[in-house]
Design a protein around this motif. Structure first.
Motif, PDB file in Angstrom:
ATOM      1  N   GLY A   1       0.823  -1.203   0.000  1.00 41.62           N
ATOM      2  CA  GLY A   1       0.000   0.000   0.000  1.00 41.62           C
ATOM      3  C   GLY A   1       0.850   1.242   0.000  1.00 41.62           C
ATOM      4  N   HIS A   2       0.173   2.378  -0.145  1.00 40.51           N
ATOM      5  CA  HIS A   2       0.841   3.680  -0.152  1.00 40.51           C
ATOM      6  C   HIS A   2       0.128   4.591   0.835  1.00 40.51           C
ATOM      7  N   SER A   3       0.893   5.304   1.638  1.00 34.37           N
ATOM      8  CA  SER A   3       0.351   6.278   2.570  1.00 34.37           C
ATOM      9  C   SER A   3      -0.583   5.588   3.560  1.00 34.37           C
ATOM     10  N   LEU A   4      -1.828   6.018   3.663  1.00 31.46           N
ATOM     11  CA  LEU A   4      -2.797   5.369   4.545  1.00 31.46           C
ATOM     12  C   LEU A   4      -2.906   3.888   4.197  1.00 31.46           C
ATOM     13  N   GLY A   5      -2.801   3.558   2.913  1.00 35.48           N
ATOM     14  CA  GLY A   5      -2.861   2.162   2.478  1.00 35.48           C
ATOM     15  C   GLY A   5      -1.678   1.346   2.964  1.00 35.48           C
ATOM     16  N   ALA A   6      -0.519   1.967   3.129  1.00 36.24           N
ATOM     17  CA  ALA A   6       0.653   1.244   3.629  1.00 36.24           C
ATOM     18  C   ALA A   6       0.470   0.851   5.088  1.00 36.24           C
ATOM     19  N   GLY A   7      -0.059   1.771   5.878  1.00 36.91           N
ATOM     20  CA  GLY A   7      -0.340   1.441   7.271  1.00 36.91           C
ATOM     21  C   GLY A   7      -1.388   0.354   7.378  1.00 36.91           C
ATOM     22  N   THR A   8      -2.429   0.455   6.554  1.00 39.06           N
ATOM     23  CA  THR A   8      -3.482  -0.558   6.534  1.00 39.06           C
ATOM     24  C   THR A   8      -2.922  -1.897   6.078  1.00 39.06           C
ATOM     25  N   ALA A   9      -2.076  -1.883   5.058  1.00 37.41           N
ATOM     26  CA  ALA A   9      -1.471  -3.122   4.553  1.00 37.41           C
ATOM     27  C   ALA A   9      -0.606  -3.781   5.622  1.00 37.41           C
ATOM     28  N   SER A  10       0.156  -2.976   6.340  1.00 34.82           N
ATOM     29  CA  SER A  10       1.005  -3.522   7.403  1.00 34.82           C
ATOM     30  C   SER A  10       0.163  -4.183   8.493  1.00 34.82           C
ATOM     31  N   LEU A  11      -0.915  -3.515   8.897  1.00 34.15           N
ATOM     32  CA  LEU A  11      -1.774  -4.083   9.929  1.00 34.15           C
ATOM     33  C   LEU A  11      -2.524  -5.306   9.420  1.00 34.15           C
ATOM     34  N   LEU A  12      -2.899  -5.305   8.145  1.00 35.87           N
ATOM     35  CA  LEU A  12      -3.538  -6.487   7.571  1.00 35.87           C
ATOM     36  C   LEU A  12      -2.570  -7.665   7.587  1.00 35.87           C
ATOM     37  N   ALA A  13      -1.315  -7.434   7.277  1.00 31.87           N
ATOM     38  CA  ALA A  13      -0.319  -8.505   7.318  1.00 31.87           C
ATOM     39  C   ALA A  13      -0.180  -9.063   8.739  1.00 31.87           C
ATOM     40  N   VAL A  14      -0.191  -8.197   9.734  1.00 32.13           N
ATOM     41  CA  VAL A  14      -0.131  -8.639  11.137  1.00 32.13           C
ATOM     42  C   VAL A  14      -1.365  -9.467  11.471  1.00 32.13           C
ATOM     43  N   LEU A  15      -2.543  -8.987  11.055  1.00 31.50           N
ATOM     44  CA  LEU A  15      -3.793  -9.692  11.317  1.00 31.50           C
ATOM     45  C   LEU A  15      -3.786 -11.084  10.684  1.00 31.50           C
ATOM     46  N   LEU A  16      -3.336 -11.170   9.435  1.00 31.30           N
ATOM     47  CA  LEU A  16      -3.302 -12.468   8.744  1.00 31.30           C
ATOM     48  C   LEU A  16      -2.300 -13.414   9.393  1.00 31.30           C
ATOM     49  N   LYS A  17      -1.165 -12.903   9.822  1.00 36.38           N
ATOM     50  CA  LYS A  17      -0.172 -13.733  10.504  1.00 36.38           C
ATOM     51  C   LYS A  17      -0.732 -14.254  11.816  1.00 36.38           C
ATOM     52  N   GLN A  18      -1.428 -13.405  12.562  1.00 32.28           N
ATOM     53  CA  GLN A  18      -2.025 -13.837  13.821  1.00 32.28           C
ATOM     54  C   GLN A  18      -3.070 -14.932  13.567  1.00 32.28           C
ATOM     55  N   GLN A  19      -3.889 -14.762  12.535  1.00 31.49           N
ATOM     56  CA  GLN A  19      -4.893 -15.779  12.203  1.00 31.49           C
ATOM     57  C   GLN A  19      -4.222 -17.097  11.826  1.00 31.49           C
ATOM     58  N   GLN A  20      -3.119 -17.015  11.078  1.00 26.11           N
ATOM     59  CA  GLN A  20      -2.383 -18.222  10.684  1.00 26.11           C
ATOM     60  C   GLN A  20      -1.832 -18.934  11.917  1.00 26.11           C
ATOM     61  N   LEU A  21      -1.260 -18.188  12.848  1.00 25.39           N
ATOM     62  CA  LEU A  21      -0.709 -18.787  14.062  1.00 25.39           C
ATOM     63  C   LEU A  21      -1.818 -19.417  14.911  1.00 25.39           C
ATOM     64  N   GLN A  22      -2.979 -18.777  14.978  1.00 27.18           N
ATOM     65  CA  GLN A  22      -4.101 -19.331  15.736  1.00 27.18           C
ATOM     66  C   GLN A  22      -4.580 -20.638  15.111  1.00 27.18           C
ATOM     67  N   GLN A  23      -4.646 -20.676  13.790  1.00 32.88           N
ATOM     68  CA  GLN A  23      -5.061 -21.907  13.107  1.00 32.88           C
ATOM     69  C   GLN A  23      -4.071 -23.027  13.373  1.00 32.88           C
ATOM     70  N   GLN A  24      -2.778 -22.719  13.319  1.00 32.37           N
ATOM     71  CA  GLN A  24      -1.759 -23.729  13.592  1.00 32.37           C
ATOM     72  C   GLN A  24      -1.862 -24.224  15.025  1.00 32.37           C
ATOM     73  N   ARG A  25      -2.083 -23.301  15.968  1.00 31.23           N
ATOM     74  CA  ARG A  25      -2.228 -23.663  17.357  1.00 31.23           C
ATOM     75  C   ARG A  25      -3.458 -24.553  17.555  1.00 31.23           C
ATOM     76  N   ASN A  26      -4.560 -24.210  16.901  1.00 27.18           N
ATOM     77  CA  ASN A  26      -5.788 -25.000  17.008  1.00 27.18           C
ATOM     78  C   ASN A  26      -5.595 -26.398  16.437  1.00 27.18           C
ATOM     79  N   GLN A  27      -4.878 -26.528  15.336  1.00 26.81           N
ATOM     80  CA  GLN A  27      -4.594 -27.836  14.757  1.00 26.81           C
ATOM     81  C   GLN A  27      -3.732 -28.661  15.693  1.00 26.81           C
ATOM     82  N   TYR A  28      -2.752 -28.015  16.303  1.00 26.79           N
ATOM     83  CA  TYR A  28      -1.833 -28.710  17.192  1.00 26.79           C
ATOM     84  C   TYR A  28      -2.573 -29.192  18.438  1.00 26.79           C
ATOM     85  N   THR A  29      -3.410 -28.357  19.007  1.00 26.97           N
ATOM     86  CA  THR A  29      -4.100 -28.733  20.252  1.00 26.97           C
ATOM     87  C   THR A  29      -5.251 -29.699  20.019  1.00 26.97           C
ATOM     88  N   SER A  30      -5.761 -29.787  18.792  1.00 33.69           N
ATOM     89  CA  SER A  30      -6.871 -30.712  18.527  1.00 33.69           C
ATOM     90  C   SER A  30      -6.357 -32.102  18.140  1.00 33.69           C
TER      91      SER A  30
END
Length: 93
Positions: A63-92
């Motif tokens: 992204g650019h400008s406001l979009g860059a900040g949004t893109a960075s936070l979206l990447a963090v959000l997606l990484k967190q979701q990926q880690l939660q899914q991996q954790r859920n698979q491991y614990t199940s």
């Protein structure tokens, strides 16, 4: 996924707002975090379906400008979701 920068008067207000909110275990710019969450709720299902149909594709978020900040936070959000899914698979198992 390319996220454009500030385009409207409303987005200028989002840029200027200096409030923070809880986001993925930390704090983030409230407007950018809300935009990242809203963007994923709208575009996410289509992106996930496309990635499942084309396993050789990769998701790049930028992204650019406001979009860059949004893109960075979206990447963090997606990484967190990926880690939660991996954790859920491991614990199940």
């Amino acid at each position: 996924l390319a996220i454009r920068g500030t385009f409207s008067l409303q987005e200028i207000v989002v840029d200027i707002a200096s409030y923070s909110k809880q986001f993925c275990g930390g704090e983030a710019h409230e407007g950018m975090a809300a935009m990242a969450e809203q963007l994923w709720s709208v575009a996410g299902p289509t992106i996930v379906q496309t990635l499942q149909e084309h396993p050789d594709y990769e998701l790049v978020v930028t992204g650019h400008s406001l979009g860059a900040g949004t893109a960075s936070l979206l990447a963090v959000l997606l990484k967190q979701q990926q880690l939660q899914q991996q954790r859920n698979q491991y614990t199940s198992n």
